[in-house]
Design a protein around this motif. Structure first.
Motif, PDB file in Angstrom:
ATOM      1  N   GLY A   1      -0.513  55.792 -23.934  1.00 13.66           N
ATOM      2  CA  GLY A   1       0.311  56.420 -22.711  1.00 13.66           C
ATOM      3  C   GLY A   1       0.810  55.459 -21.626  1.00 13.66           C
ATOM      4  N   ARG A   2      -0.195  54.814 -21.112  1.00 10.39           N
ATOM      5  CA  ARG A   2       0.196  54.165 -19.614  1.00 10.39           C
ATOM      6  C   ARG A   2       0.927  52.864 -20.313  1.00 10.39           C
ATOM      7  NH1 ARG A   2       1.315  51.278 -16.437  1.00 10.39           N
ATOM      8  NH2 ARG A   2       0.245  50.675 -14.572  1.00 10.39           N
ATOM      9  N   TYR A   3       0.986  52.323 -21.098  1.00 14.65           N
ATOM     10  CA  TYR A   3       1.645  51.080 -21.374  1.00 14.65           C
ATOM     11  C   TYR A   3       2.523  51.191 -22.391  1.00 14.65           C
ATOM     12  CZ  TYR A   3      -2.361  48.984 -18.848  1.00 14.65           C
ATOM     13  OH  TYR A   3      -3.383  48.346 -17.845  1.00 14.65           O
ATOM     14  N   LYS A   4       3.150  52.410 -22.594  1.00 10.66           N
ATOM     15  CA  LYS A   4       4.166  52.749 -23.696  1.00 10.66           C
ATOM     16  C   LYS A   4       5.462  51.983 -23.202  1.00 10.66           C
ATOM     17  CE  LYS A   4       6.673  56.850 -22.303  1.00 10.66           C
ATOM     18  NZ  LYS A   4       7.458  57.730 -22.605  1.00 10.66           N
ATOM     19  N   LYS A   5       6.134  51.348 -24.401  1.00  6.23           N
ATOM     20  CA  LYS A   5       7.586  51.198 -24.205  1.00  6.23           C
ATOM     21  C   LYS A   5       8.171  51.696 -25.283  1.00  6.23           C
ATOM     22  CE  LYS A   5       6.847  46.395 -22.826  1.00  6.23           C
ATOM     23  NZ  LYS A   5       6.933  44.888 -23.233  1.00  6.23           N
ATOM     24  N   SER A   6       9.584  51.959 -25.478  1.00  5.33           N
ATOM     25  CA  SER A   6      10.369  52.551 -26.653  1.00  5.33           C
ATOM     26  C   SER A   6      10.709  51.549 -27.732  1.00  5.33           C
ATOM     27  CB  SER A   6      11.475  53.169 -26.011  1.00  5.33           C
ATOM     28  OG  SER A   6      12.304  53.723 -27.161  1.00  5.33           O
TER      29      SER A   6
ATOM     30  N   ILE B   1       4.049  58.228 -35.726  1.00  2.06           N
ATOM     31  CA  ILE B   1       5.541  58.602 -35.950  1.00  2.06           C
ATOM     32  C   ILE B   1       5.987  59.875 -35.387  1.00  2.06           C
ATOM     33  CG2 ILE B   1       7.094  59.106 -38.092  1.00  2.06           C
ATOM     34  CD1 ILE B   1       5.713  56.871 -39.506  1.00  2.06           C
ATOM     35  N   LEU B   2       4.965  60.927 -35.438  1.00  5.70           N
ATOM     36  CA  LEU B   2       5.178  62.153 -35.062  1.00  5.70           C
ATOM     37  C   LEU B   2       5.409  62.116 -33.670  1.00  5.70           C
ATOM     38  CD1 LEU B   2       5.791  65.175 -35.339  1.00  5.70           C
ATOM     39  CD2 LEU B   2       3.451  65.395 -35.173  1.00  5.70           C
ATOM     40  N   GLY B   3       4.593  61.212 -32.660  1.00  3.32           N
ATOM     41  CA  GLY B   3       4.731  61.019 -31.267  1.00  3.32           C
ATOM     42  C   GLY B   3       6.070  60.257 -30.809  1.00  3.32           C
ATOM     43  N   LEU B   4       6.250  59.293 -31.521  1.00  2.00           N
ATOM     44  CA  LEU B   4       7.682  58.590 -31.269  1.00  2.00           C
ATOM     45  C   LEU B   4       8.720  59.552 -31.375  1.00  2.00           C
ATOM     46  CD1 LEU B   4       6.779  55.165 -32.873  1.00  2.00           C
ATOM     47  CD2 LEU B   4       7.091  55.630 -30.301  1.00  2.00           C
ATOM     48  N   TYR B   5       8.752  60.272 -32.426  1.00  2.00           N
ATOM     49  CA  TYR B   5      10.063  61.164 -32.445  1.00  2.00           C
ATOM     50  C   TYR B   5      10.046  62.152 -31.618  1.00  2.00           C
ATOM     51  CZ  TYR B   5      12.455  65.136 -34.683  1.00  2.00           C
ATOM     52  OH  TYR B   5      13.522  66.261 -34.522  1.00  2.00           O
ATOM     53  N   ILE B   6       8.869  62.955 -31.108  1.00  2.00           N
ATOM     54  CA  ILE B   6       8.955  63.947 -29.906  1.00  2.00           C
ATOM     55  C   ILE B   6       9.301  63.284 -28.749  1.00  2.00           C
ATOM     56  CG2 ILE B   6       7.627  65.461 -28.527  1.00  2.00           C
ATOM     57  CD1 ILE B   6       6.011  66.125 -31.354  1.00  2.00           C
ATOM     58  N   ASP B   7       8.785  61.818 -28.711  1.00  2.00           N
ATOM     59  CA  ASP B   7       9.094  61.095 -27.325  1.00  2.00           C
ATOM     60  C   ASP B   7      10.694  60.862 -27.210  1.00  2.00           C
ATOM     61  OD1 ASP B   7       9.291  59.314 -25.315  1.00  2.00           O
ATOM     62  OD2 ASP B   7       7.739  58.208 -25.863  1.00  2.00           O
TER      63      ASP B   7
ATOM     64  N   GLN C   1      14.695  59.288 -41.551  1.00  2.00           N
ATOM     65  CA  GLN C   1      15.642  60.456 -41.154  1.00  2.00           C
ATOM     66  C   GLN C   1      15.951  60.148 -39.731  1.00  2.00           C
ATOM     67  OE1 GLN C   1      14.863  64.127 -42.668  1.00  2.00           O
ATOM     68  NE2 GLN C   1      14.958  63.682 -44.783  1.00  2.00           N
ATOM     69  N   GLU C   2      14.771  59.968 -38.993  1.00  2.00           N
ATOM     70  CA  GLU C   2      14.965  60.242 -37.391  1.00  2.00           C
ATOM     71  C   GLU C   2      14.746  59.066 -36.663  1.00  2.00           C
ATOM     72  OE1 GLU C   2      16.009  62.772 -36.047  1.00  2.00           O
ATOM     73  OE2 GLU C   2      15.917  64.319 -37.757  1.00  2.00           O
ATOM     74  N   LEU C   3      14.184  58.075 -36.956  1.00  2.00           N
ATOM     75  CA  LEU C   3      13.634  56.776 -36.523  1.00  2.00           C
ATOM     76  C   LEU C   3      14.186  55.459 -36.928  1.00  2.00           C
ATOM     77  CD1 LEU C   3       9.863  57.495 -35.712  1.00  2.00           C
ATOM     78  CD2 LEU C   3      11.938  57.934 -34.232  1.00  2.00           C
ATOM     79  N   GLY C   4      15.055  55.799 -38.043  1.00  2.00           N
ATOM     80  CA  GLY C   4      15.837  54.547 -38.589  1.00  2.00           C
ATOM     81  C   GLY C   4      15.077  53.698 -39.813  1.00  2.00           C
ATOM     82  N   LYS C   5      15.916  53.004 -40.392  1.00  2.00           N
ATOM     83  CA  LYS C   5      15.446  52.530 -41.658  1.00  2.00           C
ATOM     84  C   LYS C   5      14.608  51.020 -41.351  1.00  2.00           C
ATOM     85  CE  LYS C   5      18.180  49.599 -43.737  1.00  2.00           C
ATOM     86  NZ  LYS C   5      19.542  49.159 -44.623  1.00  2.00           N
ATOM     87  N   TRP C   6      14.939  50.536 -40.528  1.00  2.00           N
ATOM     88  CA  TRP C   6      14.095  49.184 -40.119  1.00  2.00           C
ATOM     89  C   TRP C   6      12.858  49.427 -39.378  1.00  2.00           C
ATOM     90  CZ3 TRP C   6      15.504  45.784 -43.121  1.00  2.00           C
ATOM     91  CH2 TRP C   6      16.903  45.289 -43.433  1.00  2.00           C
ATOM     92  N   PHE C   7      12.621  50.503 -38.691  1.00  2.00           N
ATOM     93  CA  PHE C   7      11.522  50.990 -38.073  1.00  2.00           C
ATOM     94  C   PHE C   7      10.557  51.453 -39.183  1.00  2.00           C
ATOM     95  CE2 PHE C   7       8.872  54.433 -36.234  1.00  2.00           C
ATOM     96  CZ  PHE C   7       8.112  53.627 -35.208  1.00  2.00           C
ATOM     97  N   THR C   8      10.895  52.232 -39.980  1.00  2.00           N
ATOM     98  CA  THR C   8      10.244  52.998 -41.217  1.00  2.00           C
ATOM     99  C   THR C   8       9.673  51.730 -41.884  1.00  2.00           C
ATOM    100  OG1 THR C   8      11.582  54.741 -40.925  1.00  2.00           O
ATOM    101  CG2 THR C   8      10.455  54.461 -43.089  1.00  2.00           C
ATOM    102  N   ILE C   9      10.480  50.809 -42.380  1.00  2.00           N
ATOM    103  CA  ILE C   9      10.171  49.748 -43.111  1.00  2.00           C
ATOM    104  C   ILE C   9       8.917  48.828 -42.405  1.00  2.00           C
ATOM    105  CG2 ILE C   9      10.666  47.405 -44.312  1.00  2.00           C
ATOM    106  CD1 ILE C   9      13.349  48.631 -44.622  1.00  2.00           C
TER     107      ILE C   9
END
Length: 207
Positions: free
Chosen positions: A183-188, A131-137, A66-74
């Motif tokens: 956290g240090r090396y994160k990308k989106s 997934i929760l962390g990415l959603y909140i980010d 619902q929040e992060l997209g179909k392809w990311f979920t797959i």
């Protein structure tokens, strides 16, 4: 970045993460998130870690789709399936071994931290808290490393009753190492995928 290169990085991340979890289990330590939940459940059931890890992650995919997209979920679902098989395979390929428990904590934290970073930064995740962390980010701009550390530490508190305070504290230290790296090396990955989609659209419409 090409799709094949991303897939190779994700696969590398899955193998590295699985090895880190294997080292933790070998030292009777645990981890946070759905990996920790699966580990705890292995103590009270006869179901394997891989199967439990897959089952525990399923509810989080409702947030993802619902929040992060179909392809990311797959992609995340494939990663969950992949690490479940890899982790089970390591038990068959690598026999139990002795290692200093503090050294095991540090090595596992480094392996899991860099392994998960490879997975997350290439458009996938290992489900659950990630997934929760990415959603909140994405929604609130809160560093996902902080989200992972707080959530994982809370989960570890439930494991303390099984592994004891000393190993529980070492497990939290392992989580701290891994979360700091993440956290240090994160990308989106969401932005990466959006950029890839835009580039793909432009290439299609140039001609």
């Amino acid at each position: 970045m090409s799709t094949i290169k991303k897939l190779l990085f994700v696969l590398l991340g899955l193998v590295i993460t699985s090895l880190g979890i294997k080292i933790l289990s070998n030292s009777l330590l645990t981890f946070g998130g759905t990996a920790g939940i699966a580990t705890i459940l292995t103590y009270v059931t006869n179901i394997s870690w891989g199967v439990l890890f897959f089952i525990v992650n399923l509810p989080f995919f409702f947030i993802s789709i619902q929040e992060l997209g179909k392809w990311f979920t797959i992609s995340s679902l494939l990663s969950i399936t992949g690490i479940s098989f890899i982790r089970e395979g390591l038990d068959l390929w690598i026999p139990a071994f002795d290692i200093n428990i503090i050294l095991a904590t540090v090595i596992a934290g480094l392996l899991i931290g860099f392994g998960v970073t490879f997975v997350l930064n290439n458009g996938s995740s290992l489900g659950g808290i990630h997934i929760l962390g990415l959603y909140i980010d994405k929604k609130f701009g809160l560093n996902r490393g902080i989200v992972l550390f707080v959530c994982d530490s809370l989960i570890i508190l439930f494991a303390v009753a099984i592994v004891g305070w000393y190993k529980g504290l070492l497990s939290i230290f392992c989580i701290f190492i891994a979360s700091t790296i993440i956290g240090r090396y994160k990308k989106s990955p969401i932005k990466e995928m959006e950029r890839d989609q835009e580039e793909h659209y432009l290439r299609q419409n140039v001609h």
